[in-house]
Design an enzyme around this catalytic site. Structure first.
Site: not given
Lengths: 98, 517
Positions: B89, B164, B188
């Protein structure tokens, strides 16, 4: 609890160092008001006998030996600087009208 | 049959691929190349990756292959996942690859250091495929708030992949990577896992070092694994977990037995396990199809010997409010450092005097997107004189009440269960003008972050041809229980269906068909 007025928002934007256009201020005033109304319910249950929790897992006095470790070189530190001058970050005037 | 073997390699779980690499049936270079080819094939459509790290990934893979070919002590000492590729990420800093947090503020920024989890991944020699998309600075539940374009859900490219960490979840769901790293501040990792039919774990707060994860809300943030199977997440959490002197909130001892728990759970036997159904996290607000898949999972768990009890967590209804006070407060503080002085974007005011104050305000106006600005302002408000006690102070008290709810629930049950998200993936753009509606997606995942307890999402079936996630929660430090319960449910469901859920995902139309980005 009061909702956020446009005047409040102008002040908050200054505190947060974010320049905002009139259109942005108008839009965000309404959005923040709705959000604040939705979350204000927390004060209903937060009576004085409930202690506050700032950190989910209690760890206290986390200490380590004070030893010198590896550090970044000046070149590495300045690699991403928007502006620099002889091993220093360079910024615009600190004071107004100089 | 080159094509078939390549397809095989990308569709394997990380554990299966690792076994093939160890046995010599495939090389790491082949595995990495197969995933790079897959990225080239589908990522024009999905936009899961912000940066592809092909050269370095292939070099690491070649190194692993050479060590294995040479044999001896060095080959013996290789980590079990050595050579298995992973996606990162783009909130986690990496040397040699850009880190943007999906913000214009950090466009082109190169971290001078590695996050601790990245050091561990390098030491174990997992080739890093690249950096995945997210909502800017991890703020959002849809990955629509990225400054570099939306990521699309592999199950239906008109739908959100969650957020997210939508990029990591979509990459794993679309067979672009077998493993990925995510971060979970309010859901997330778990909510994107739910809506993409993948597995994701938020470990106990402090179980995995956050050093080098760009901080959003420091008392809530946690790095964790993203994968297609429960066992793979256990393998990855054992690799990245453990104490880190560079993170003073990291737990003193590493959590153990995660992989063993996943293997034990895979037998499908849950005799003696008490599973608590959280009364407040179902019913109203949860889609019918989500509720139906949830109820089916409960029946299966019962048939496997689990004891199902109902637990009540009456203060969970205040969790969303507490979260949207605590998180923005910490955001407003953590993001103060992005001011155009030492790194990142710098913008000069268009008119008037060029002073540092005005440069900061212009920089932050141009560098941050709407959602980030909204949260910084909200946090500034919650912390400001006259409101601090009523807002931030009250929210911290609610946090105590939520911890007490968990304590009481865990007296009655070993693990708790709920749907991971109230709905299946919604359409791109559906919540553009309603931030509050977006926030409701995290209603079931937020309590775990406030209390620091671990949570997992596992695929629970389909509704409207879109995945539904089932969440387990366990007491702090008891991450192993999640892996046992999660692996058991995974086994039971796959036995019932006769296949894994992800194997049913539709083909992704190629980039040439999709819109021009």
């Amino acid at each position: 609890m009061s909702a956020i007025s446009r005047e409040d928002l102008v002040h908050l934007a200054q505190l947060a160092h974010i320049e905002m256009s009139d259109a942005e201020l108008d839009k965000m005033t309404g959005e923040l008001g709705a959000i604040v109304n939705a979350i204000a319910s927390v004060s209903e249950v937060a009576s004085s006998d409930v202690p506050a929790t700032s950190h989910p897992i209690p760890l206290t006095n986390v200490l380590r030996e004070d030893v010198v470790g590896e550090t970044l070189s000046i070149d590495e530190v300045l690699l991403n600087a928007p502006d620099s001058d002889s091993d220093r970050f360079k910024v615009p005037a600190i004071l107004d009208g100089e | 049959m080159v094509n078939n073997s390549v397809t095989d390699l990308i569709r394997l779980s990380a554990a299966e691929l690792a076994a093939k690499l160890r046995s010599g049936e495939a090389t790491s270079v082949q595995a990495v190349q197969a995933h790079l080819d897959r990225i080239a094939e589908v990522d024009g459509t999905l936009n899961a990756f912000l940066h592809v790290n092909a050269e370095e990934a292939l070099a690491v893979a070649a190194e692993v292959d050479a060590i294995r070919a040479a044999g001896g002590a060095e080959a013996e000492a290789l980590h079990p996942l050595a050579g298995v590729p992973i996606a990162i990420k783009d909130l986690i800093v990496t040397k040699g690859q850009p880190t943007t947090a999906a913000s214009k503020m950090l466009e082109g920024w190169m971290s001078p250091y590695d996050a601790t989890v990245i050091e561990k991944i390098r030491a174990a020699k997992l080739p890093m495929l690249g950096k995945t998309n997210l909502d800017e600075f991890a703020m959002g539940s849809s990955t629509e708030h990225s400054a570099y374009g939306v990521t699309r859900n592999p199950w239906n490219t008109n739908r959100i992949p969650g957020g997210s960490g939508g990029g990591s979840a979509a990459a794993v769901a679309a067979f672009e990577a077998p493993l990925a790293l995510g971060t979970d501040t309010g859901g997330s990792i778990r909510q994107p896992g739910a809506v993409t039919g993948t597995v994701g774990v938020k470990p106990t707060y402090g179980a995995v070092s956050r050093y080098g994860a760009i901080a959003m809300a420091s008392s809530l943030d946690q790095i964790g694994p993203v994968s297609r199977t429960v066992l793979d997440s256990a393998l990855l959490q054992e690799l990245i977990g453990g104490h880190d002197p560079k993170d003073s909130t990291s737990l003193p001892n590493a959590l153990e037995g995660l992989v063993a728990a996943a293997q034990e759970g895979a037998s499908g036997d849950l005799k003696g396990l008490r599973v608590g159904v959280i009364k407040e996290l179902q019913g109203e607000g949860y889609q019918e199809g989500v509720q139906a898949r949830f109820n089916e999972s409960l029946e299966l768990l019962k048939s496997a010997g689990a004891e199902i009890v109902e637990v009540s967590c009456p203060n969970f209804k205040y969790a969303l409010g507490a979260y949207y006070l605590i998180m923005p407060s910490e955001v407003s503080s953590n993001l103060a450092k992005f001011d155009g002085v030492r790194y990142g974007h710098r913008v000069l005011p268009e008119e008037g005097p060029v002073t540092i104050e005005r440069v900061m305000a212009a920089t932050r106006a141009a560098g941050f997107g709407d959602e980030v600005k909204r949260r910084i302002i909200l946090g500034t408000y919650a912390l400001s004189a006259g409101y601090y006690d009523a807002y931030y102070g009250s929210a911290q008290k609610v946090r105590t009440l939520i911890q007490r709810d968990f304590d009481a629930a865990f007296e009655q049950a070993d693990v708790l269960i709920s749907p991971t998200a109230p709905t299946v993936a919604f359409e791109l753009g559906a919540n553009d003008n309603d931030p509050l509606a977006m926030y409701l997606n995290d209603v079931a995942t937020i309590p775990a972050n406030l209390a620091g307890v671990p949570g997992i999402t596992v695929p629970g079936g389909l509704s409207e041809n879109l995945p539904v996630g089932i969440q387990f929660l366990a007491p702090a430090y008891e991450d192993a229980r999640l892996y046992r319960a999660g692996a058991a449910l995974e086994t039971l469901l796959e036995k019932q269906w006769g296949h894994s859920l992800i194997s049913q995902a539709p083909a992704i139309e190629s980039a040439s068909v999709a819109q021009e980005a």
